[in-house]
Design an enzyme around this catalytic site. Structure first.
Site, PDB file in Angstrom:
ATOM      1  N   GLU A 177      34.975  45.644  41.645  1.00  0.00           N
ATOM      2  CA  GLU A 177      34.144  44.866  42.555  1.00  0.00           C
ATOM      3  C   GLU A 177      33.004  45.728  43.074  1.00  0.00           C
ATOM      4  O   GLU A 177      33.194  46.529  44.003  1.00  0.00           O
ATOM      5  CB  GLU A 177      34.977  44.386  43.753  1.00  0.00           C
ATOM      6  CG  GLU A 177      36.131  43.485  43.384  1.00  0.00           C
ATOM      7  CD  GLU A 177      36.567  42.647  44.572  1.00  0.00           C
ATOM      8  OE1 GLU A 177      36.490  41.427  44.467  1.00  0.00           O
ATOM      9  OE2 GLU A 177      36.932  43.216  45.608  1.00  0.00           O
TER      10      GLU A 177
ATOM     11  N   GLY B 233      30.310  39.011  48.595  1.00  0.00           N
ATOM     12  CA  GLY B 233      29.868  38.151  49.690  1.00  0.00           C
ATOM     13  C   GLY B 233      28.361  38.073  49.840  1.00  0.00           C
ATOM     14  O   GLY B 233      27.851  37.571  50.848  1.00  0.00           O
TER      15      GLY B 233
ATOM     16  N   ASN C 212      41.096  35.778  47.049  1.00  0.00           N
ATOM     17  CA  ASN C 212      41.196  36.640  48.230  1.00  0.00           C
ATOM     18  C   ASN C 212      40.579  35.895  49.403  1.00  0.00           C
ATOM     19  O   ASN C 212      39.366  35.785  49.505  1.00  0.00           O
ATOM     20  CB  ASN C 212      40.441  37.960  47.969  1.00  0.00           C
ATOM     21  CG  ASN C 212      40.394  38.836  49.209  1.00  0.00           C
ATOM     22  OD1 ASN C 212      41.111  38.602  50.174  1.00  0.00           O
ATOM     23  ND2 ASN C 212      39.542  39.857  49.176  1.00  0.00           N
TER      24      ASN C 212
ATOM     25  N   LYS D  36      40.682  36.695  52.528  1.00  0.00           N
ATOM     26  CA  LYS D  36      40.253  37.550  53.646  1.00  0.00           C
ATOM     27  C   LYS D  36      40.782  36.975  54.974  1.00  0.00           C
ATOM     28  O   LYS D  36      41.885  36.450  54.992  1.00  0.00           O
ATOM     29  CB  LYS D  36      38.740  37.712  53.622  1.00  0.00           C
ATOM     30  CG  LYS D  36      38.260  38.109  52.221  1.00  0.00           C
ATOM     31  CD  LYS D  36      36.829  38.525  52.149  1.00  0.00           C
ATOM     32  CE  LYS D  36      36.490  38.898  50.705  1.00  0.00           C
ATOM     33  NZ  LYS D  36      35.170  39.459  50.545  1.00  0.00           N
TER      34      LYS D  36
ATOM     35  N   HIS E 158      40.962  47.337  48.763  1.00  0.00           N
ATOM     36  CA  HIS E 158      39.765  46.491  48.775  1.00  0.00           C
ATOM     37  C   HIS E 158      38.634  47.230  49.498  1.00  0.00           C
ATOM     38  O   HIS E 158      38.873  47.952  50.460  1.00  0.00           O
ATOM     39  CB  HIS E 158      40.068  45.160  49.468  1.00  0.00           C
ATOM     40  CG  HIS E 158      38.945  44.179  49.316  1.00  0.00           C
ATOM     41  ND1 HIS E 158      37.824  44.206  50.111  1.00  0.00           N
ATOM     42  CD2 HIS E 158      38.751  43.177  48.419  1.00  0.00           C
ATOM     43  CE1 HIS E 158      37.001  43.249  49.709  1.00  0.00           C
ATOM     44  NE2 HIS E 158      37.538  42.611  48.690  1.00  0.00           N
TER      45      HIS E 158
ATOM     46  N   SER F  60      31.020  37.734  44.365  1.00  0.00           N
ATOM     47  CA  SER F  60      30.236  36.493  44.266  1.00  0.00           C
ATOM     48  C   SER F  60      30.512  35.693  42.984  1.00  0.00           C
ATOM     49  O   SER F  60      29.618  35.031  42.453  1.00  0.00           O
ATOM     50  CB  SER F  60      28.738  36.791  44.417  1.00  0.00           C
ATOM     51  OG  SER F  60      28.477  37.340  45.693  1.00  0.00           O
TER      52      SER F  60
ATOM     53  N   GLU G 270      36.556  46.375  51.604  1.00  0.00           N
ATOM     54  CA  GLU G 270      36.478  46.145  53.056  1.00  0.00           C
ATOM     55  C   GLU G 270      37.501  47.006  53.805  1.00  0.00           C
ATOM     56  O   GLU G 270      37.266  47.396  54.948  1.00  0.00           O
ATOM     57  CB  GLU G 270      36.646  44.643  53.347  1.00  0.00           C
ATOM     58  CG  GLU G 270      35.387  43.876  52.930  1.00  0.00           C
ATOM     59  CD  GLU G 270      35.609  42.436  52.526  1.00  0.00           C
ATOM     60  OE1 GLU G 270      36.665  41.854  52.830  1.00  0.00           O
ATOM     61  OE2 GLU G 270      34.693  41.880  51.872  1.00  0.00           O
TER      62      GLU G 270
HETATM   63  P1  PGA Z   1      33.289  37.269  47.195  1.00  0.00           P
HETATM   64  O1  PGA Z   1      34.456  38.308  47.551  1.00  0.00           O
HETATM   65  O2  PGA Z   1      33.755  36.479  46.002  1.00  0.00           O
HETATM   66  O3  PGA Z   1      33.130  36.428  48.430  1.00  0.00           O
HETATM   67  O4  PGA Z   1      32.071  38.067  46.876  1.00  0.00           O
HETATM   68  C1  PGA Z   1      35.180  38.963  46.532  1.00  0.00           C
HETATM   69  C2  PGA Z   1      36.149  39.958  47.144  1.00  0.00           C
HETATM   70  O5  PGA Z   1      35.792  40.593  48.152  1.00  0.00           O
HETATM   71  O6  PGA Z   1      37.259  40.137  46.646  1.00  0.00           O
END
Ligand code: PGA
Length: 251
Positions: free
Chosen positions: A168, A174, A11, A13, A96, A213, A98
């Site tokens: 998640e 992140g 992903n 983003k 997601h 992460s 976000e």
């Molecule tokens: P990250 O993001 O690996 O940077 O924590 C995962 C995601 O949001 O799908």
């Protein structure tokens, strides 16, 4: 029990240009012969055509990061499942955290988006997960299974044949803070049990990814858990070599 093929999804983003997308895809293409896991890459809408072209002839899923619940009409700024199929997309992220946090996506919107993805033959990667406050209040399973139930509401097991779920935890995205493999396994197992309450085959075939992460250093321990079938990778997927190390850990 069905052996589930591991699934690793990138992903990106809000990152990368067309040239960067092409370079990444060329590197991944060069290594696909050694890879047995299913692989998906989810770039921004403007990069989808480049990703589709560069991955043409491979089994890599080119995924959108979102789609409209509508197929057409007066919905400025939206991109529909019809248009995603038209550009050659084969999958899409849905719900997601976000999108839920910053764009007001409710469980009801997520349900309609899932239904749109299924209607257009896009493999759906449905994202669910609890916040830190919810975890600390002991509500993890209630929140995660509630999101799952409300998203799947109205879809039959046959329609959900291609479903991929990404668990998640919001506090792990992140932040560099990963759930321990055992904590993640606990939630994955609860998700699989909830699927099993619907349909035994759906439970045994649905791939449940962990996200938050994930990196080349922690992927193997997470993937070794019985109900962790892959990973949704943000930060560590931006660099092709780092992403490939995670894909190899799953292969
Ligand atoms: P990250 O993001 O690996 O940077 O924590 C995962 C995601 O949001 O799908």
């Amino acid at each position: 029990m069905t052996a589930r093929r591991p699934f690793i999804a990138a992903n990106w983003k809000l990152q990368k240009t067309i040239a960067e997308t092409r370079a990444f895809a060329i590197t991944i293409r060069g290594d696909l012969a050694n890879i047995t896991a299913s692989v998906a890459v989810a770039p921004s809408f403007t990069l989808l055509a480049t990703a589709v072209d560069t991955f043409a002839g491979t089994s890599v899923y080119v995924a959108a990061q979102d789609l409209s619940m509508h197929d057409a009409g007066a919905f400025t700024g939206e991109v529909s499942g019809v248009q995603l199929r038209d550009v050659g997309c084969t999958a899409t992220l849905i719900g997601h955290s976000e999108r839920r946090q910053h764009h007001g996506e409710t469980d009801e919107i997520v349900r309609k988006k899932l239904s749109a993805a299924l209607r257009h033959g896009l493999l759906p990667i449905l994202c669910i997960g609890e916040t830190l406050a919810e975890r600390e209040a002991g509500q993890t399973n209630e929140v995660v299974l509630g999101q799952l139930t409300r998203a799947l509401d109205g879809s039959t097991p046959a329609e959900l044949r291609t479903l991929v779920i990404a668990y998640e935890p919001v506090w792990a995205i992140g932040t560099g803070r990963t759930a321990t493999p055992l904590d993640a396994q606990d939630v994955h197992s609860a998700i699989r049990q909830a699927l099993s309450d619907r349909d035994a085959q759906l439970a045994s075939e649905t791939r449940i990814l962990y996200g938050g992460s994930v990196n080349p250093g922690n992927a193997s321990a997470l993937l070794a858990q019985p109900d962790i079938d892959g990973a949704l990778v943000g930060g560590a997927s931006l660099d092709a070599d780092s992403f490939l190390r995670i894909v190899r850990a799953a292969s």
